[in-house]
Motif scaffolding. Structure first.
Motif, PDB file in Angstrom:
ATOM      1  N   GLY A 171      26.926  64.344  38.857  1.00 39.14           N
ATOM      2  CA  GLY A 171      26.642  63.833  37.700  1.00 39.14           C
ATOM      3  C   GLY A 171      27.423  62.265  37.431  1.00 39.14           C
ATOM      4  N   ARG A 172      28.311  61.628  37.993  1.00 39.04           N
ATOM      5  CA  ARG A 172      28.336  61.026  37.897  1.00 39.04           C
ATOM      6  C   ARG A 172      27.140  59.550  37.778  1.00 39.04           C
ATOM      7  N   MET A 173      26.041  59.755  39.043  1.00 40.08           N
ATOM      8  CA  MET A 173      25.068  59.039  38.938  1.00 40.08           C
ATOM      9  C   MET A 173      23.803  58.887  38.000  1.00 40.08           C
ATOM     10  N   ILE A 174      24.135  60.079  36.682  1.00 39.65           N
ATOM     11  CA  ILE A 174      23.301  59.798  35.403  1.00 39.65           C
ATOM     12  C   ILE A 174      23.551  58.714  34.816  1.00 39.65           C
ATOM     13  N   PRO A 175      24.849  59.059  34.650  1.00 35.69           N
ATOM     14  CA  PRO A 175      25.168  57.664  33.640  1.00 35.69           C
ATOM     15  C   PRO A 175      25.031  56.355  34.264  1.00 35.69           C
ATOM     16  N   SER A 176      25.095  55.955  35.160  1.00 31.84           N
ATOM     17  CA  SER A 176      25.074  54.649  35.995  1.00 31.84           C
ATOM     18  C   SER A 176      23.877  54.733  36.442  1.00 31.84           C
ATOM     19  N   THR A 177      23.153  55.226  36.528  1.00 31.03           N
ATOM     20  CA  THR A 177      21.733  55.580  37.071  1.00 31.03           C
ATOM     21  C   THR A 177      20.752  54.377  36.161  1.00 31.03           C
ATOM     22  N   ALA A 178      21.079  54.502  35.200  1.00 28.29           N
ATOM     23  CA  ALA A 178      20.711  55.078  33.636  1.00 28.29           C
ATOM     24  C   ALA A 178      21.225  53.209  33.227  1.00 28.29           C
ATOM     25  N   MET A 179      22.422  53.233  33.202  1.00 25.77           N
ATOM     26  CA  MET A 179      23.127  51.607  32.943  1.00 25.77           C
ATOM     27  C   MET A 179      22.319  50.584  34.027  1.00 25.77           C
ATOM     28  N   ILE A 180      22.383  50.822  35.639  1.00 29.33           N
ATOM     29  CA  ILE A 180      21.692  49.520  36.423  1.00 29.33           C
ATOM     30  C   ILE A 180      19.868  48.977  35.623  1.00 29.33           C
ATOM     31  N   THR A 181      19.555  50.697  35.573  1.00 36.18           N
ATOM     32  CA  THR A 181      17.943  50.551  35.166  1.00 36.18           C
ATOM     33  C   THR A 181      18.168  49.966  33.932  1.00 36.18           C
ATOM     34  N   SER A 182      18.670  49.715  33.159  1.00 39.13           N
ATOM     35  CA  SER A 182      18.424  48.787  31.679  1.00 39.13           C
ATOM     36  C   SER A 182      18.927  47.342  32.167  1.00 39.13           C
ATOM     37  N   SER A 183      19.688  47.167  32.830  1.00 40.09           N
ATOM     38  CA  SER A 183      20.319  45.417  33.371  1.00 40.09           C
ATOM     39  C   SER A 183      19.476  44.648  33.793  1.00 40.09           C
ATOM     40  N   VAL A 184      17.799  44.967  33.624  1.00 40.11           N
ATOM     41  CA  VAL A 184      17.022  44.488  34.109  1.00 40.11           C
ATOM     42  C   VAL A 184      15.667  44.552  33.500  1.00 40.11           C
ATOM     43  N   LEU A 185      14.562  42.921  32.652  1.00 37.40           N
ATOM     44  CA  LEU A 185      13.469  43.008  32.473  1.00 37.40           C
ATOM     45  C   LEU A 185      12.507  43.671  33.278  1.00 37.40           C
ATOM     46  N   PRO A 186      11.743  44.542  32.660  1.00 42.10           N
ATOM     47  CA  PRO A 186      10.727  45.021  32.828  1.00 42.10           C
ATOM     48  C   PRO A 186       9.824  44.392  34.400  1.00 42.10           C
ATOM     49  N   LYS A 187       9.554  43.207  33.535  1.00 45.15           N
ATOM     50  CA  LYS A 187       8.409  42.917  34.985  1.00 45.15           C
ATOM     51  C   LYS A 187       8.916  42.284  35.775  1.00 45.15           C
ATOM     52  N   ASN A 188      10.561  42.290  36.237  1.00 46.18           N
ATOM     53  CA  ASN A 188      11.364  42.225  37.319  1.00 46.18           C
ATOM     54  C   ASN A 188      12.152  43.585  37.933  1.00 46.18           C
ATOM     55  N   ARG A 189      11.715  44.657  37.069  1.00 48.16           N
ATOM     56  CA  ARG A 189      12.317  45.935  37.266  1.00 48.16           C
ATOM     57  C   ARG A 189      12.514  45.870  38.750  1.00 48.16           C
ATOM     58  N   GLY A 190      11.057  46.795  39.279  1.00 49.21           N
ATOM     59  CA  GLY A 190      10.569  46.937  40.734  1.00 49.21           C
ATOM     60  C   GLY A 190      11.380  46.490  41.727  1.00 49.21           C
ATOM     61  N   SER A 191      11.133  45.150  41.636  1.00 47.59           N
ATOM     62  CA  SER A 191      12.320  44.116  42.684  1.00 47.59           C
ATOM     63  C   SER A 191      13.192  44.110  42.618  1.00 47.59           C
ATOM     64  N   PHE A 192      14.381  44.766  41.808  1.00 51.19           N
ATOM     65  CA  PHE A 192      15.726  44.693  41.440  1.00 51.19           C
ATOM     66  C   PHE A 192      15.925  46.256  41.554  1.00 51.19           C
ATOM     67  N   MET A 193      14.631  47.074  41.214  1.00 57.85           N
ATOM     68  CA  MET A 193      15.091  48.751  41.721  1.00 57.85           C
ATOM     69  C   MET A 193      14.858  48.643  43.056  1.00 57.85           C
ATOM     70  N   SER A 194      14.919  47.963  44.020  1.00 57.69           N
ATOM     71  CA  SER A 194      14.571  47.782  45.544  1.00 57.69           C
ATOM     72  C   SER A 194      15.593  47.101  46.447  1.00 57.69           C
ATOM     73  N   PHE A 195      16.249  46.146  45.604  1.00 60.15           N
ATOM     74  CA  PHE A 195      17.444  45.303  45.487  1.00 60.15           C
ATOM     75  C   PHE A 195      18.352  46.332  45.809  1.00 60.15           C
ATOM     76  N   ASN A 196      18.146  47.463  44.762  1.00 66.50           N
ATOM     77  CA  ASN A 196      19.566  48.492  44.163  1.00 66.50           C
ATOM     78  C   ASN A 196      19.473  49.687  45.166  1.00 66.50           C
ATOM     79  N   SER A 197      18.017  49.950  45.257  1.00 66.95           N
ATOM     80  CA  SER A 197      18.152  51.161  46.198  1.00 66.95           C
ATOM     81  C   SER A 197      18.606  50.805  48.236  1.00 66.95           C
ATOM     82  N   ALA A 198      18.458  49.396  48.120  1.00 64.25           N
ATOM     83  CA  ALA A 198      18.367  48.922  49.470  1.00 64.25           C
ATOM     84  C   ALA A 198      19.534  48.702  49.818  1.00 64.25           C
TER      85      ALA A 198
END
Length: 368
Positions: free
Chosen positions: A315-342
């Motif tokens: 359950g803690r993964m859901i609000p935390s992931t939503a906060m992380i996803t919203s922390s970056v602009l769309p044009k850089n979202r893929g690269s940032f989420m890939s960094f985050n996933s890494a």
């Protein structure tokens, strides 16, 4: 079914196969340790091989993930993941399985980042946590359906059968991807405007918001995966569970989270993601403490503790992931989420491997 729901269910199906592939190895731990005659630290390396590889290739993926149509890249990564899972099922030795887990992880890490990027691109921010909750309910479905079914298939044949079956399912997910995922290329910039790999790294390092988001994710995953891989071996060895009873943990805990994950997502959208996350973190500390300090305990009581861990740990993964996803602009979202996933995958690997080094087998045969 509207287009948004179809897209989210498709992503959930992909996530289901991806998470089941990762999770099925952990309850197979006692069986694999016996089959290959390996130590807890060697089993931990099997778990970590997937996450280390996912982390490394997730980092590499950050440099190209925003240069391609998300649908085409998703098709490619899902295909590689499916073939890797099938290859795990054909492995005949510990080292071959170790290599194939790393191969599969190389696709799985980027796959996770792509799924989150697609949600971030398509779903408006005010409904994003709810969408995350729906897709992340696939974690629960993997627990309540994928893992118990995989364990049952292992009893019918051997440990190879679950991976072979899951590989076929992963290949079939390409059908809904082709049908329901639209072309997503609005984020693609012209060749002249594309940032170099060095500039992409600088963008992350110069942004306090993104650095805090990465650190936030690392801390959460370290606390989770220093415990999760060893739940099954610990309960079998120290608490007195039978191999067949391990299924109940995933069946009950996963069954509950199918309902609680979307609910937590809606609560996060309504009352605030930080507030809901904070409450859940305090609650989940209780089952974590109890779970890691059990001796011989009645099965019913253990199932209550593990179910609470499933509900609030995921359950803690859901609000935390939503906060992380919203922390970056769309044009850089893929690269940032890939960094985050890494970062998350590498953290998972280090946490699992460190746990394997800490846990030892005492003279009485119990894990310490």
């Amino acid at each position: 079914m509207n287009k948004e729901k179809a897209l989210l269910y498709t992503l959930a199906v992909i996530q289901f196969s991806h998470i089941t592939d990762f999770m099925i190895l952990m309850p197979l731990g006692p069986r694999l340790m016996d089959t290959f005659d390996i130590l807890p630290s060697q089993f931990a390396l099997l778990v970590s091989a997937y996450t280390f590889s996912a982390g490394i290739f997730g980092f590499i993926g950050a440099f190209f993930i925003d240069r391609f149509d998300r649908k085409k890249l998703l098709m490619f990564m899902a295909t590689g993941f499916a073939l890797g899972t099938l290859a795990c099922g054909f492995s005949s030795s510990y080292y071959m399985l170790l290599f194939m887990r790393a191969f599969t992880g190389s696709f799985g890490g980027i796959l996770s980042a792509l799924i989150l990027s697609i949600i971030g691109d398509v779903i408006p921010n005010e409904r994003r946590a709810g969408a995350m909750g729906l897709v992340m309910a696939s974690f629960s479905l993997a627990s309540v359906v994928g893992v118990p079914l995989g364990l049952y298939l292992a009893t019918l044949s051997d440990w190879h059968f679950p991976f072979l079956s899951l590989g076929v399912i992963a290949l079939l997910t390409l059908i809904p991807v082709y049908r329901f995922i639209p072309t997503l290329n609005d984020h693609i910039q012209s060749t002249a405007d594309r940032e170099s790999p060095i500039q992409i790294i600088k963008n992350v390092l110069r942004s306090k918001n993104q650095l805090y988001a990465l650190l936030f994710g690392v801390v959460i995953m370290f606390s989770h995966f220093s415990v999760v891989p060893f739940i099954s071996p610990y309960l079998v060895t120290n608490v007195g569970f039978l191999d067949s009873e391990i299924t109940y943990i995933y069946l009950i805990g996963g069954g509950l989270t199918i309902f609680t994950a979307p609910l937590i997502g809606r609560l996060a959208d309504r009352f605030g993601r930080l507030k809901v996350f904070t409450v859940i973190v305090f609650i989940v500390s209780i089952p974590i403490f109890l779970l890691t300090n059990l001796s011989e305990t009645p099965v019913a009581l253990v199932l209550i503790i593990t179910s609470l861990f499933f509900v609030f740990g995921s359950g803690r993964m859901i609000p935390s992931t939503a906060m992380i996803t919203s922390s970056v602009l769309p044009k850089n979202r893929g690269s940032f989420m890939s960094f985050n996933s890494a970062c998350r995958q590498l953290t998972n690997g280090f946490a699992a491997y460190l746990g394997g080094l800490i846990i030892t087998e005492g003279p009485d045969g119990l894990l310490q």
